[in-house]
Write an enzyme that holds these catalytic residues in place. Structure first.
Site, PDB file in Angstrom:
ATOM      1  N   HIS A  21       0.855  -1.224  -0.133  1.00 40.97           N
ATOM      2  CA  HIS A  21      -0.178  -0.010  -0.016  1.00 40.97           C
ATOM      3  C   HIS A  21       0.669   1.137  -0.082  1.00 40.97           C
ATOM      4  CE1 HIS A  21      -3.007  -2.690   2.225  1.00 40.97           C
ATOM      5  NE2 HIS A  21      -3.550  -2.496   0.969  1.00 40.97           N
ATOM      6  N   LYS A  45     -16.694  -7.807   6.320  1.00 38.62           N
ATOM      7  CA  LYS A  45     -15.794  -8.574   6.760  1.00 38.62           C
ATOM      8  C   LYS A  45     -15.470  -8.322   8.339  1.00 38.62           C
ATOM      9  CE  LYS A  45     -13.250  -7.016   2.531  1.00 38.62           C
ATOM     10  NZ  LYS A  45     -11.700  -6.819   1.950  1.00 38.62           N
ATOM     11  N   ARG A  94      -1.834  -5.915  -8.523  1.00 34.51           N
ATOM     12  CA  ARG A  94      -0.819  -6.752  -8.346  1.00 34.51           C
ATOM     13  C   ARG A  94      -0.529  -7.541  -9.678  1.00 34.51           C
ATOM     14  NH1 ARG A  94      -2.718  -8.030  -2.366  1.00 34.51           N
ATOM     15  NH2 ARG A  94      -4.655  -8.070  -3.800  1.00 34.51           N
ATOM     16  N   SER A 132      -2.999  -7.770   2.698  1.00 34.59           N
ATOM     17  CA  SER A 132      -3.052  -7.630   4.301  1.00 34.59           C
ATOM     18  C   SER A 132      -3.536  -9.076   4.781  1.00 34.59           C
ATOM     19  CB  SER A 132      -4.365  -6.683   4.202  1.00 34.59           C
ATOM     20  OG  SER A 132      -3.666  -5.497   4.112  1.00 34.59           O
TER      21      SER A 132
HETATM   22  O1  PNS Z   1      -9.067  -3.100  -0.028  1.00 34.78           O
HETATM   23  P1  PNS Z   1     -10.365  -3.480  -0.576  1.00 34.78           P
HETATM   24  O2  PNS Z   1     -11.268  -4.094   0.202  1.00 34.78           O
HETATM   25  O3  PNS Z   1     -10.335  -4.095  -1.898  1.00 34.78           O
HETATM   26  O4  PNS Z   1     -11.353  -2.226  -1.015  1.00 34.78           O
HETATM   27  C1  PNS Z   1     -12.456  -2.260  -1.274  1.00 34.78           C
HETATM   28  C2  PNS Z   1     -13.353  -1.014  -1.647  1.00 34.78           C
HETATM   29  C3  PNS Z   1     -13.344  -0.357  -0.262  1.00 34.78           C
HETATM   30  C4  PNS Z   1     -12.510  -0.055  -2.583  1.00 34.78           C
HETATM   31  C5  PNS Z   1     -14.894  -1.248  -1.923  1.00 34.78           C
HETATM   32  O5  PNS Z   1     -15.489  -2.242  -1.474  1.00 34.78           O
HETATM   33  C6  PNS Z   1     -15.697   0.041  -2.137  1.00 34.78           C
HETATM   34  O6  PNS Z   1     -15.603   0.951  -2.692  1.00 34.78           O
HETATM   35  N1  PNS Z   1     -16.611   0.093  -1.171  1.00 34.78           N
HETATM   36  C7  PNS Z   1     -17.489   1.262  -1.079  1.00 34.78           C
HETATM   37  C8  PNS Z   1     -18.849   1.013  -1.374  1.00 34.78           C
HETATM   38  C9  PNS Z   1     -19.002   1.180  -2.898  1.00 34.78           C
HETATM   39  O7  PNS Z   1     -18.999   2.039  -3.493  1.00 34.78           O
HETATM   40  N2  PNS Z   1     -19.451   0.056  -3.778  1.00 34.78           N
HETATM   41  C10 PNS Z   1     -19.552  -0.283  -5.088  1.00 34.78           C
HETATM   42  C11 PNS Z   1     -18.361  -0.573  -5.600  1.00 34.78           C
HETATM   43  S1  PNS Z   1     -18.751  -0.599  -7.390  1.00 34.78           S
END
Ligand code: PNS
Length: 162
Positions: A21, A45, A94, A132
């Site tokens: 990150h 989660k 990645r 993570s």
């Molecule tokens: O680190 P992660 O868990 O891969 O991040 C995922 C994240 C936070 C980017 C994604 O879950 C998110 O944007 N959630 C907010 C809700 C939202 O906008 N959902 C629609 C996404 S298309």
């Protein structure tokens, strides 16, 4: 000539922040005027670290960059981006295995807010197998974490698991 301020949001769970990150934040910091590292609140989660703990660690390890801010968000990412005046969502890819999920999110976010661009960056090669989830697993099983997470994060992991 128009003066553009480029604000990018780097969203995620960051449970906990890894060197991968940080590598991405460092690359983003060079490209954008402001990078907002945004920690998602109320995810489904079960996290290891609370949101305030994750934010505190992120603030500590990004304090050297004046163009990086750490915040928390809730609800749709596109709504948060609109609220912050950001034009870019920054995400790291990645390996090919990340691509499908990232493509799905990027295209859905584009449908929700066509003016918002998702920019993908590649982390440095040593971090291309780092996550993570694996860091949490290695910590839980007592393995070495050098090179994978910043020292402060390693200490927090040890304390959490002890
Ligand atoms: O680190 P992660 O868990 O891969 O991040 C995922 C994240 C936070 C980017 C994604 O879950 C998110 O944007 N959630 C907010 C809700 C939202 O906008 N959902 C629609 C996404 S298309």
């Amino acid at each position: 000539m128009t003066m553009k301020t480029s604000i990018a949001i780097y969203p995620g769970t960051f449970d906990p922040v890894t060197n991968g990150h940080l590598d991405l934040i460092e690359r983003g910091e060079k490209m954008f005027d402001l990078v907002i590292v945004a920690v998602l609140k109320n995810a489904e989660k079960q996290p290891l670290f609370t949101v305030p703990e994750r934010v505190e660690m992120l603030r500590e390890v990004t304090s050297r960059w004046s163009g990086v801010e750490v915040d928390v968000f809730d609800g749709l990412l596109v709504d948060y981006a609109r609220k912050r005046g950001a034009g870019v969502i920054l995400r790291g890819i990645r390996a090919v295995s990340d691509y499908e999920y990232e493509l799905q999110m990027a295209l859905m976010n584009r449908k929700l807010e066509p003016r918002l661009e998702t920019v993908f960056m590649l982390p440095g090669q040593p971090y291309s197998y780092l996550s993570s989830k694996l860091v949490r697993e290695i910590a839980q099983l007592g393995g070495p974490l050098q090179g994978l997470v910043p020292t402060v994060v390693e200490e927090r992991l040890r304390a959490k698991i002890a």
